[in-house]
Design a protein around this motif. Structure first.
Motif, short mmCIF file in Angstrom:
data_model
loop_
_atom_site.label_atom_id
_atom_site.label_comp_id
_atom_site.label_asym_id
_atom_site.label_seq_id
_atom_site.Cartn_x
_atom_site.Cartn_y
_atom_site.Cartn_z
N LEU A 123 0.82 -1.21 0.00
CA LEU A 123 0.00 0.00 0.00
C LEU A 123 0.85 1.26 0.00
CD1 LEU A 123 -2.82 -1.05 2.49
CD2 LEU A 123 -2.90 -1.01 -0.01
N LYS A 124 1.95 1.24 0.75
CA LYS A 124 2.85 2.39 0.75
C LYS A 124 3.46 2.58 -0.63
CE LYS A 124 5.55 5.63 2.40
NZ LYS A 124 5.01 7.02 2.53
N TYR A 125 3.82 1.48 -1.29
CA TYR A 125 4.38 1.56 -2.64
C TYR A 125 3.36 2.16 -3.60
CZ TYR A 125 6.28 0.12 -7.14
OH TYR A 125 6.75 0.13 -8.43
N LEU A 126 2.14 1.65 -3.59
CA LEU A 126 1.10 2.16 -4.48
C LEU A 126 0.81 3.63 -4.20
CD1 LEU A 126 -1.37 -0.86 -4.45
CD2 LEU A 126 0.15 -0.19 -6.31
N ASP A 127 0.76 3.99 -2.92
CA ASP A 127 0.50 5.37 -2.53
C ASP A 127 1.59 6.29 -3.05
OD1 ASP A 127 -0.66 7.56 -1.24
OD2 ASP A 127 0.27 7.10 0.69
N ASP A 128 2.84 5.91 -2.86
CA ASP A 128 3.95 6.75 -3.30
C ASP A 128 4.01 6.87 -4.82
OD1 ASP A 128 4.71 7.24 -0.71
OD2 ASP A 128 6.32 5.76 -0.68
N LYS A 129 3.63 5.79 -5.50
CA LYS A 129 3.68 5.79 -6.97
C LYS A 129 2.40 6.36 -7.59
CE LYS A 129 7.69 3.85 -7.83
NZ LYS A 129 8.72 4.55 -8.62
N LYS A 130 1.44 6.74 -6.76
CA LYS A 130 0.14 7.25 -7.24
C LYS A 130 -0.54 6.22 -8.14
CE LYS A 130 1.23 11.00 -5.11
NZ LYS A 130 0.70 11.22 -3.74
#
Length: 231
Positions: A123-130
């Motif tokens: 989720l942090k990855y997806l959030d950071d990558k928009k």
């Protein structure tokens, strides 16, 4: 690779996240795991253990999240008592509990207890990558205090967050239900484009997997991450 202990924070009453720095950036995909070796411990005392990374590849430090208690093994006690700049050895990352390349897949994340760890990474990855995908997250815990990372997850507008607790302590939007294959299907009705990710205690995840298959979910649409030693 050598990693250096940086700091730790308490996420839940007995669950902590430990942060490490590396001289060379560790290349990994969100959801993967490493073996961590404590060089100060004799090998005869089981000085190594596998941990899923709770950090995202987009973050500068790597992190593991684990439950710690007074009855822990010598390894866990030594790990918890690391001091700033103490070094450990970590292996290359492994594991196929990673996000699908096809971003159109609808995702159902099912975490039991400490099984939330790889999902925090994703989720942090997806959030950071928009990279906003369609995701239902079901997190089952013993009580409100064990819903680790909930404050962060609730801020993500692309997540349908469905916490489950075994005792009703007034957590907003929580349900008092037992995690089961039937509940998963009700919470996230199956479709041809759906992919299920299950993470938690090994025996429990096997039961959920078999139950979902009996309810018509294709085995190829289920990805599991087992956490040995947890109940």
């Amino acid at each position: 690779m050598r990693a250096f202990f940086d700091s730790k924070i308490q996420d839940c009453p007995d669950i902590w996240t430990l942060y490490f720095r590396t001289d060379t950036k560790l290349e990994y995909e969100a959801g993967q795991f490493v073996e961590m070796i404590l060089p100060e411990m004799p090998a005869s005392e089981l000085n190594r253990r596998w941990f899923t990374l709770s950090s995202s590849p987009t973050e500068s430090r790597i992190a593991i999240t684990s439950r710690f208690s007074r009855s822990d093994s010598t390894y866990k006690q030594e790990l918890f008592n690391l001091q700033h700049d103490d070094s450990v050895e970590i292996t290359d990352t492994l594991g196929d509990f990673i996000l699908p390349m096809d971003s159109s897949r609808q995702l159902v994340f099912v975490a039991a207890g400490i099984g939330i760890t790889p999902f925090r990474s994703m989720l942090k990855y997806l959030d950071d990558k928009k990279d906003t995908r369609t995701i239902v997250l079901i997190h089952a815990a013993r009580n409100v205090e064990d819903l680790c990372f909930s404050d962060y997850i609730k801020k993500l507008d692309f997540i349908d967050y469905q916490p489950l607790i075994s005792s009703n302590n007034g957590f907003e939007n929580s349900k008092k239900n037992t995690l089961s294959p039937e509940l998963i299907i009700v919470s996230a009705p199956a479709s041809e484009n759906m992919l299920y990710y299950l993470a938690g205690p090994e025996d429990y995840m096997r039961e959920l997997t078999l139950g979902l298959i009996e309810l018509g979910v294709e085995k190829s649409d289920i990805v599991t991450d087992y956490f040995s030693g947890y109940k």
